[in-house]
Design a protein around this motif. Sequence first.
Motif, PDB file in Angstrom:
ATOM      1  N   ALA A 160      67.719  59.023  49.777  1.00 40.78           N
ATOM      2  CA  ALA A 160      68.518  59.984  50.541  1.00 40.78           C
ATOM      3  C   ALA A 160      69.263  59.174  51.594  1.00 40.78           C
ATOM      4  O   ALA A 160      68.679  58.754  52.591  1.00 40.78           O
ATOM      5  CB  ALA A 160      67.631  61.041  51.174  1.00 40.78           C
ATOM      6  N   ASN A 192      71.224  60.712  46.711  1.00 43.73           N
ATOM      7  CA  ASN A 192      72.133  61.643  47.367  1.00 43.73           C
ATOM      8  C   ASN A 192      72.778  60.910  48.535  1.00 43.73           C
ATOM      9  O   ASN A 192      72.103  60.204  49.281  1.00 43.73           O
ATOM     10  CB  ASN A 192      71.354  62.867  47.886  1.00 43.73           C
ATOM     11  CG  ASN A 192      72.173  63.732  48.836  1.00 43.73           C
ATOM     12  OD1 ASN A 192      72.277  63.441  50.023  1.00 43.73           O
ATOM     13  ND2 ASN A 192      72.741  64.785  48.306  1.00 43.73           N
ATOM     14  N   GLN A 239      74.720  62.030  51.695  1.00 46.07           N
ATOM     15  CA  GLN A 239      75.026  63.275  52.390  1.00 46.07           C
ATOM     16  C   GLN A 239      76.229  63.138  53.311  1.00 46.07           C
ATOM     17  O   GLN A 239      76.391  62.146  54.014  1.00 46.07           O
ATOM     18  CB  GLN A 239      73.813  63.724  53.202  1.00 46.07           C
ATOM     19  CG  GLN A 239      73.978  65.097  53.838  1.00 46.07           C
ATOM     20  CD  GLN A 239      72.877  65.386  54.829  1.00 46.07           C
ATOM     21  OE1 GLN A 239      73.010  65.120  56.016  1.00 46.07           O
ATOM     22  NE2 GLN A 239      71.788  65.947  54.334  1.00 46.07           N
ATOM     23  N   ILE A 271      72.266  61.817  40.089  1.00 50.50           N
ATOM     24  CA  ILE A 271      72.916  62.089  41.371  1.00 50.50           C
ATOM     25  C   ILE A 271      72.796  63.580  41.655  1.00 50.50           C
ATOM     26  O   ILE A 271      73.056  64.411  40.781  1.00 50.50           O
ATOM     27  CB  ILE A 271      74.416  61.703  41.350  1.00 50.50           C
ATOM     28  CG1 ILE A 271      74.587  60.205  41.100  1.00 50.50           C
ATOM     29  CG2 ILE A 271      75.107  62.106  42.650  1.00 50.50           C
ATOM     30  CD1 ILE A 271      76.032  59.801  40.875  1.00 50.50           C
ATOM     31  N   SER A 272      72.408  63.916  42.889  1.00 48.65           N
ATOM     32  CA  SER A 272      72.367  65.317  43.313  1.00 48.65           C
ATOM     33  C   SER A 272      73.091  65.420  44.648  1.00 48.65           C
ATOM     34  O   SER A 272      72.604  64.944  45.677  1.00 48.65           O
ATOM     35  CB  SER A 272      70.920  65.800  43.454  1.00 48.65           C
ATOM     36  OG  SER A 272      70.878  67.128  43.946  1.00 48.65           O
ATOM     37  N   ILE A 273      74.277  66.024  44.619  1.00 52.19           N
ATOM     38  CA  ILE A 273      75.087  66.174  45.826  1.00 52.19           C
ATOM     39  C   ILE A 273      75.748  67.554  45.808  1.00 52.19           C
ATOM     40  O   ILE A 273      75.698  68.269  44.806  1.00 52.19           O
ATOM     41  CB  ILE A 273      76.182  65.081  45.931  1.00 52.19           C
ATOM     42  CG1 ILE A 273      77.054  65.069  44.670  1.00 52.19           C
ATOM     43  CG2 ILE A 273      75.569  63.712  46.181  1.00 52.19           C
ATOM     44  CD1 ILE A 273      78.210  64.083  44.723  1.00 52.19           C
ATOM     45  N   GLY A 290      69.538  70.954  50.350  1.00 51.36           N
ATOM     46  CA  GLY A 290      69.961  69.910  49.416  1.00 51.36           C
ATOM     47  C   GLY A 290      68.869  68.879  49.170  1.00 51.36           C
ATOM     48  O   GLY A 290      68.682  68.412  48.039  1.00 51.36           O
ATOM     49  N   ASP A 291      68.122  68.542  50.211  1.00 51.06           N
ATOM     50  CA  ASP A 291      67.006  67.598  50.058  1.00 51.06           C
ATOM     51  C   ASP A 291      65.911  68.187  49.178  1.00 51.06           C
ATOM     52  O   ASP A 291      65.270  67.474  48.399  1.00 51.06           O
ATOM     53  CB  ASP A 291      66.424  67.252  51.427  1.00 51.06           C
ATOM     54  CG  ASP A 291      67.385  66.466  52.293  1.00 51.06           C
ATOM     55  OD1 ASP A 291      68.252  65.779  51.726  1.00 51.06           O
ATOM     56  OD2 ASP A 291      67.269  66.532  53.524  1.00 51.06           O
ATOM     57  N   LEU A 344      67.094  67.978  45.594  1.00 53.07           N
ATOM     58  CA  LEU A 344      67.021  66.575  45.173  1.00 53.07           C
ATOM     59  C   LEU A 344      65.586  66.182  44.811  1.00 53.07           C
ATOM     60  O   LEU A 344      65.348  65.508  43.808  1.00 53.07           O
ATOM     61  CB  LEU A 344      67.540  65.671  46.296  1.00 53.07           C
ATOM     62  CG  LEU A 344      67.353  64.157  46.112  1.00 53.07           C
ATOM     63  CD1 LEU A 344      68.240  63.642  44.983  1.00 53.07           C
ATOM     64  CD2 LEU A 344      67.657  63.413  47.415  1.00 53.07           C
TER      65      LEU A 344
END
Length: 506
Positions: free
Chosen positions: A335, A360, A362, A382-384, A451-452, A455
């Motif tokens: 992160a 991610n 941020q 990827i997670s955004i 978002g965290d 993720l």
Amino acid sequence: MSAHKILSLECLKKELSTAREANTIVHCHGVFDILHPGHIRHLKQAKEMGDLLVVTITPDHYVNKGPDRPVFNAEYRAEVLAALGMVDYVSVNKWPTAVELIQYLQPHFYVKGDEYSVAEKDITGKIVDEEEAVKSVGGELKFTYDVVFSSSNLANRCFPQLSENGKKFIADFTSKHSKEEILNDLKSLQDLKVLVIGETIIDEYNFCDTLGKSGKEPIIASKLLWTEKYIGGILAIANHVGSFTDNVELVTQLGEVDSQIEFINEKLRTNITQHFLPIRQAPTIVKSRFVERYPFQKLFEVYTISNCDPTPEDAKDLYEKMEELVPQADLVIVADYGHGMLLPEHRNLLSEKAKFLAMNTQQNAGNQGFHVFSAYSRADFISISENELRLEARCRSRRIEDLIKEASEKCSCSKVLITQGEKGCICYDQETGFVKIPAFTQKVVDRIGAGDTVLSIASMCAAKGMPADVIGFLGSVAGAQAVGDMCNKSFLDKVAFGKHITSLLS
């Protein structure tokens, strides 16, 4: 009227103490959210086992079936149960489980439905503890056997909390994946060895009452009422992950000035192996938000943070620790909040050495305009957010599917998840394409940390090779839980998460 049947636990204990010698006490416990024929038959059979039937219910704040449950609050649920002729007493539990309750009330028989007769099928794992509790007070665990209905199924059909898109998605999803399959997928996360890397952030909420405009200056004056602190950033991610696997290592930096170490140790799960590195002559990052108490509305925020680049010694210490730990992990979750901890050499090491890299980058007020995911040459997942994706592309209007494909190619990344707030998320797999997953709640308390949370669970699922629709579904469920609470006040819990899954798929 049946109101006389509803007692506090203290009063109920006194009543049972008096009645115990002449009566056999039978105890049933559950949520009893929507009373249905299965409940009626269960309670009727339980009553036939003794003289007095005591029914206790789970309080609202311990009902772990998703942010929109229970449908009816504890007062209403107790009222409905008390109206049944076979029920003698009703009370609301004050503990999170029935174990303490059984020990407190000491029934002769504790009765559950036959779906709990095979302990391995109990998602909570509590039936074993409940049996031990009733035996410890000289009682016995018994089961009723009859038709089983699902309160969750009834709630989903009669009191729908999902949008039309949500209901359509669930119908399609359950045609491909069974509830048992998804729960087994969650269990499979237990053997993952996970390393989480990123910046520690302490989120501070200062609750205020706004007084009005200052008499001498054009500013809003507020009265400070109280302050709450939560661990955030990579610490929150570590706590989420730590509910699903015990093999979690954490690498982060804490300020040499005001490290917040005591507070962190108090809030961090004990199964997380900690690697805290110092940031010389700097504080641990604190983001203080000033919040109007009612309605819950943020007024402004203040960062306590160093504006200096990390010292060469700090960067070297971090690099050496990462060089040691990164190759050992099955999954590395990064992160990157863009506050200076991770430099190009650290990002290159991650891209080159991680077996499975999930990350991610941020976008926030401290890095707007220059912090993008292409700082990493390679990632596996990827997670955004959509805003973060569009920032990288410098494009507001192009089709999001085209931008996702470009992001996937740019980072040689086979799986991508893009969160879209109230619209849910889009999950992409280079082999199977796109799947859109709706949001699974309309109740939004606070988006900080959501978002965290997504993720955390989605990364583990991706590392296990789960299909895109499962990754997106579980990520969206996690997001629904996150926005239903304030900041990082609570974390993913595998039992509560499993119950939420069961509720949606029933």
